[in-house]
Write a protein that holds these residues in place. Structure first.
Motif, PDB file in Angstrom:
ATOM      1  N   GLU A   1     -30.003   3.498 -20.198  1.00 58.80           N
ATOM      2  CA  GLU A   1     -29.324   2.555 -19.308  1.00 58.80           C
ATOM      3  C   GLU A   1     -28.919   1.292 -20.063  1.00 58.80           C
ATOM      4  OE1 GLU A   1     -30.091  -0.125 -15.328  1.00 58.80           O
ATOM      5  OE2 GLU A   1     -31.247   1.734 -15.546  1.00 58.80           O
ATOM      6  N   ASP A   2     -29.831   0.738 -20.851  1.00 55.28           N
ATOM      7  CA  ASP A   2     -29.520  -0.476 -21.623  1.00 55.28           C
ATOM      8  C   ASP A   2     -28.350  -0.234 -22.571  1.00 55.28           C
ATOM      9  OD1 ASP A   2     -31.603  -1.757 -20.325  1.00 55.28           O
ATOM     10  OD2 ASP A   2     -32.957  -1.723 -22.065  1.00 55.28           O
ATOM     11  N   HIS A   3     -28.365   0.907 -23.239  1.00 53.10           N
ATOM     12  CA  HIS A   3     -27.301   1.249 -24.188  1.00 53.10           C
ATOM     13  C   HIS A   3     -25.957   1.350 -23.450  1.00 53.10           C
ATOM     14  CE1 HIS A   3     -26.155   4.009 -27.848  1.00 53.10           C
ATOM     15  NE2 HIS A   3     -25.324   2.995 -27.698  1.00 53.10           N
ATOM     16  N   CYS A   4     -25.956   1.991 -22.298  1.00 50.48           N
ATOM     17  CA  CYS A   4     -24.718   2.144 -21.515  1.00 50.48           C
ATOM     18  C   CYS A   4     -24.210   0.799 -21.008  1.00 50.48           C
ATOM     19  CB  CYS A   4     -24.942   3.101 -20.357  1.00 50.48           C
ATOM     20  SG  CYS A   4     -25.138   4.814 -20.889  1.00 50.48           S
ATOM     21  N   ARG A   5     -25.111  -0.043 -20.562  1.00 52.00           N
ATOM     22  CA  ARG A   5     -24.698  -1.367 -20.078  1.00 52.00           C
ATOM     23  C   ARG A   5     -24.107  -2.196 -21.226  1.00 52.00           C
ATOM     24  NH1 ARG A   5     -26.044  -2.399 -14.913  1.00 52.00           N
ATOM     25  NH2 ARG A   5     -27.726  -1.184 -13.968  1.00 52.00           N
ATOM     26  N   MET A   6     -24.727  -2.141 -22.394  1.00 49.77           N
ATOM     27  CA  MET A   6     -24.192  -2.877 -23.544  1.00 49.77           C
ATOM     28  C   MET A   6     -22.817  -2.348 -23.948  1.00 49.77           C
ATOM     29  SD  MET A   6     -27.451  -3.756 -25.997  1.00 49.77           S
ATOM     30  CE  MET A   6     -28.295  -2.189 -25.891  1.00 49.77           C
ATOM     31  N   SER A   7     -22.654  -1.036 -23.900  1.00 46.54           N
ATOM     32  CA  SER A   7     -21.351  -0.440 -24.235  1.00 46.54           C
ATOM     33  C   SER A   7     -20.286  -0.883 -23.244  1.00 46.54           C
ATOM     34  CB  SER A   7     -21.471   1.088 -24.272  1.00 46.54           C
ATOM     35  OG  SER A   7     -20.275   1.672 -24.702  1.00 46.54           O
TER      36      SER A   7
ATOM     37  N   ASP B   1     -20.331  -3.633 -21.440  1.00 43.66           N
ATOM     38  CA  ASP B   1     -20.087  -5.057 -21.657  1.00 43.66           C
ATOM     39  C   ASP B   1     -19.177  -5.289 -22.856  1.00 43.66           C
ATOM     40  OD1 ASP B   1     -21.690  -5.708 -19.501  1.00 43.66           O
ATOM     41  OD2 ASP B   1     -23.422  -6.290 -20.725  1.00 43.66           O
ATOM     42  N   PHE B   2     -19.386  -4.521 -23.898  1.00 43.61           N
ATOM     43  CA  PHE B   2     -18.643  -4.735 -25.140  1.00 43.61           C
ATOM     44  C   PHE B   2     -17.227  -4.163 -25.080  1.00 43.61           C
ATOM     45  CE2 PHE B   2     -17.485  -3.931 -29.574  1.00 43.61           C
ATOM     46  CZ  PHE B   2     -17.770  -5.163 -30.147  1.00 43.61           C
ATOM     47  N   TYR B   3     -17.092  -2.918 -24.592  1.00 45.40           N
ATOM     48  CA  TYR B   3     -15.802  -2.222 -24.623  1.00 45.40           C
ATOM     49  C   TYR B   3     -15.040  -2.259 -23.298  1.00 45.40           C
ATOM     50  CZ  TYR B   3     -17.383  -0.108 -29.010  1.00 45.40           C
ATOM     51  OH  TYR B   3     -17.821   0.101 -30.289  1.00 45.40           O
ATOM     52  N   GLY B   4     -15.697  -2.696 -22.244  1.00 48.93           N
ATOM     53  CA  GLY B   4     -15.135  -2.521 -20.910  1.00 48.93           C
ATOM     54  C   GLY B   4     -15.725  -1.238 -20.335  1.00 48.93           C
ATOM     55  N   GLU B   5     -15.793  -1.166 -19.011  1.00 51.98           N
ATOM     56  CA  GLU B   5     -16.533  -0.063 -18.388  1.00 51.98           C
ATOM     57  C   GLU B   5     -15.993   1.322 -18.728  1.00 51.98           C
ATOM     58  OE1 GLU B   5     -18.269   1.461 -14.110  1.00 51.98           O
ATOM     59  OE2 GLU B   5     -17.146  -0.413 -14.198  1.00 51.98           O
ATOM     60  N   GLU B   6     -14.724   1.571 -18.491  1.00 54.30           N
ATOM     61  CA  GLU B   6     -14.212   2.930 -18.703  1.00 54.30           C
ATOM     62  C   GLU B   6     -14.293   3.347 -20.166  1.00 54.30           C
ATOM     63  OE1 GLU B   6     -10.440   5.854 -17.708  1.00 54.30           O
ATOM     64  OE2 GLU B   6     -10.262   3.724 -17.271  1.00 54.30           O
ATOM     65  N   ARG B   7     -13.761   2.520 -21.048  1.00 51.12           N
ATOM     66  CA  ARG B   7     -13.792   2.873 -22.478  1.00 51.12           C
ATOM     67  C   ARG B   7     -15.237   2.972 -22.982  1.00 51.12           C
ATOM     68  NH1 ARG B   7     -12.651   0.051 -27.826  1.00 51.12           N
ATOM     69  NH2 ARG B   7     -12.051   1.787 -29.151  1.00 51.12           N
ATOM     70  N   GLY B   8     -16.072   2.034 -22.530  1.00 48.55           N
ATOM     71  CA  GLY B   8     -17.475   2.055 -22.938  1.00 48.55           C
ATOM     72  C   GLY B   8     -18.181   3.336 -22.548  1.00 48.55           C
ATOM     73  N   MET B   9     -17.891   3.834 -21.334  1.00 44.99           N
ATOM     74  CA  MET B   9     -18.560   5.058 -20.882  1.00 44.99           C
ATOM     75  C   MET B   9     -17.983   6.288 -21.569  1.00 44.99           C
ATOM     76  SD  MET B   9     -20.964   3.873 -19.121  1.00 44.99           S
ATOM     77  CE  MET B   9     -20.836   2.510 -20.275  1.00 44.99           C
ATOM     78  N   ILE B  10     -16.705   6.277 -21.841  1.00 49.15           N
ATOM     79  CA  ILE B  10     -16.124   7.390 -22.600  1.00 49.15           C
ATOM     80  C   ILE B  10     -16.752   7.453 -23.984  1.00 49.15           C
ATOM     81  CG2 ILE B  10     -13.998   8.208 -23.707  1.00 49.15           C
ATOM     82  CD1 ILE B  10     -12.511   7.209 -21.141  1.00 49.15           C
ATOM     83  N   LEU B  11     -16.931   6.306 -24.619  1.00 45.95           N
ATOM     84  CA  LEU B  11     -17.567   6.270 -25.936  1.00 45.95           C
ATOM     85  C   LEU B  11     -19.049   6.641 -25.870  1.00 45.95           C
ATOM     86  CD1 LEU B  11     -15.884   3.045 -27.365  1.00 45.95           C
ATOM     87  CD2 LEU B  11     -15.477   5.409 -28.096  1.00 45.95           C
ATOM     88  N   MET B  12     -19.671   6.433 -24.723  1.00 41.28           N
ATOM     89  CA  MET B  12     -21.097   6.747 -24.557  1.00 41.28           C
ATOM     90  C   MET B  12     -21.359   8.230 -24.352  1.00 41.28           C
ATOM     91  SD  MET B  12     -23.229   4.340 -25.000  1.00 41.28           S
ATOM     92  CE  MET B  12     -24.640   5.260 -24.424  1.00 41.28           C
ATOM     93  N   ARG B  13     -20.344   9.016 -24.049  1.00 44.09           N
ATOM     94  CA  ARG B  13     -20.552  10.441 -23.761  1.00 44.09           C
ATOM     95  C   ARG B  13     -21.365  11.127 -24.850  1.00 44.09           C
ATOM     96  NH1 ARG B  13     -14.382  11.892 -21.819  1.00 44.09           N
ATOM     97  NH2 ARG B  13     -14.492  10.818 -19.818  1.00 44.09           N
TER      98      ARG B  13
ATOM     99  N   LYS C   1     -22.008  17.020 -16.761  1.00 50.09           N
ATOM    100  CA  LYS C   1     -21.589  15.781 -16.086  1.00 50.09           C
ATOM    101  C   LYS C   1     -21.451  14.638 -17.095  1.00 50.09           C
ATOM    102  CE  LYS C   1     -23.754  16.914 -11.681  1.00 50.09           C
ATOM    103  NZ  LYS C   1     -24.872  16.652 -10.783  1.00 50.09           N
ATOM    104  N   ALA C   2     -22.378  14.561 -18.028  1.00 51.27           N
ATOM    105  CA  ALA C   2     -22.358  13.477 -19.020  1.00 51.27           C
ATOM    106  C   ALA C   2     -21.095  13.530 -19.885  1.00 51.27           C
ATOM    107  CB  ALA C   2     -23.607  13.551 -19.900  1.00 51.27           C
ATOM    108  N   CYS C   3     -20.561  14.720 -20.077  1.00 54.96           N
ATOM    109  CA  CYS C   3     -19.341  14.890 -20.884  1.00 54.96           C
ATOM    110  C   CYS C   3     -18.105  14.324 -20.210  1.00 54.96           C
ATOM    111  CB  CYS C   3     -19.083  16.374 -21.156  1.00 54.96           C
ATOM    112  SG  CYS C   3     -20.184  17.116 -22.311  1.00 54.96           S
ATOM    113  N   ARG C   4     -18.207  14.020 -18.925  1.00 52.65           N
ATOM    114  CA  ARG C   4     -17.019  13.601 -18.177  1.00 52.65           C
ATOM    115  C   ARG C   4     -17.120  12.197 -17.590  1.00 52.65           C
ATOM    116  NH1 ARG C   4     -18.066  18.814 -16.318  1.00 52.65           N
ATOM    117  NH2 ARG C   4     -18.761  18.044 -14.310  1.00 52.65           N
ATOM    118  N   VAL C   5     -18.179  11.459 -17.876  1.00 50.48           N
ATOM    119  CA  VAL C   5     -18.357  10.147 -17.239  1.00 50.48           C
ATOM    120  C   VAL C   5     -17.261   9.164 -17.637  1.00 50.48           C
ATOM    121  CG1 VAL C   5     -20.854  10.374 -16.985  1.00 50.48           C
ATOM    122  CG2 VAL C   5     -19.925   9.280 -19.024  1.00 50.48           C
ATOM    123  N   THR C   6     -16.878   8.334 -16.682  1.00 46.93           N
ATOM    124  CA  THR C   6     -15.910   7.258 -16.944  1.00 46.93           C
ATOM    125  C   THR C   6     -16.363   5.939 -16.336  1.00 46.93           C
ATOM    126  OG1 THR C   6     -14.631   7.841 -14.971  1.00 46.93           O
ATOM    127  CG2 THR C   6     -13.910   8.801 -17.082  1.00 46.93           C
TER     128      THR C   6
END
Length: 141
Positions: free
Chosen positions: A77-83, A85-97, A116-121
């Motif tokens: 969760e912390d890693h996803c929130r930081m991503s 915050d840094f990249y913006g929500e959609e791009r950050g979650m795509i990069l987090m896949r 499901k994790a492969c498709r998060v935005t």
């Protein structure tokens, strides 16, 4: 070039070469656990040891700790929130896949969650996935 890493490092040769050099040498290759890094350094031939691919999804490797489920969830969760915050929500979650898949490595019966994790935005999607891990069982790294 194909990189399937099927050839193991020849540590005996690396140790021999290190013993001949006056410059510091860092051990690298096939160091995939805290214990292996420590035993490599205990030989006294290397100034350091590098852990590479084995750290993906397993930041605890550097401490030798085997995390419980709650710790895994918190770090994810912390890693996803930081991503986000840094990249913006959609791009950050795509990069987090890819990171999510690495965090989920070793989880029993994880096919659906990994799909499901492969498709998060969105962060909300990720938080639902993390919450759904309650009771999950992981093989030890």
């Amino acid at each position: 070039a194909l990189q399937n890493y099927s050839v193991r490092s020849d540590m005996k040769t690396v140790e021999y070469i290190s013993s001949l050099l006056k410059s510091p040498v860092t051990a690298n290759g096939d160091i995939d656990s805290f214990e292996k890094a420590c035993s490599t350094l205990e030989k006294g031939l290397f100034a350091g040891a590098m852990i590479g691919r084995a750290a993906r999804g397993n930041p605890w490797i550097f401490s030798g700790i085997v995390p419980g489920l709650e710790e895994r969830q918190k770090v994810m969760e912390d890693h996803c929130r930081m991503s986000a915050d840094f990249y913006g929500e959609e791009r950050g979650m795509i990069l987090m896949r890819k990171h999510l898949l690495w965090y989920l490595k070793g989880m029993k019966n994880s096919k659906d969650i990994r799909a499901k994790a492969c498709r998060v935005t969105s962060l909300a999607e990720v938080l639902r996935i993390i919450e759904s891990l309650k009771g999950a069982v992981f093989n030890v790294f």
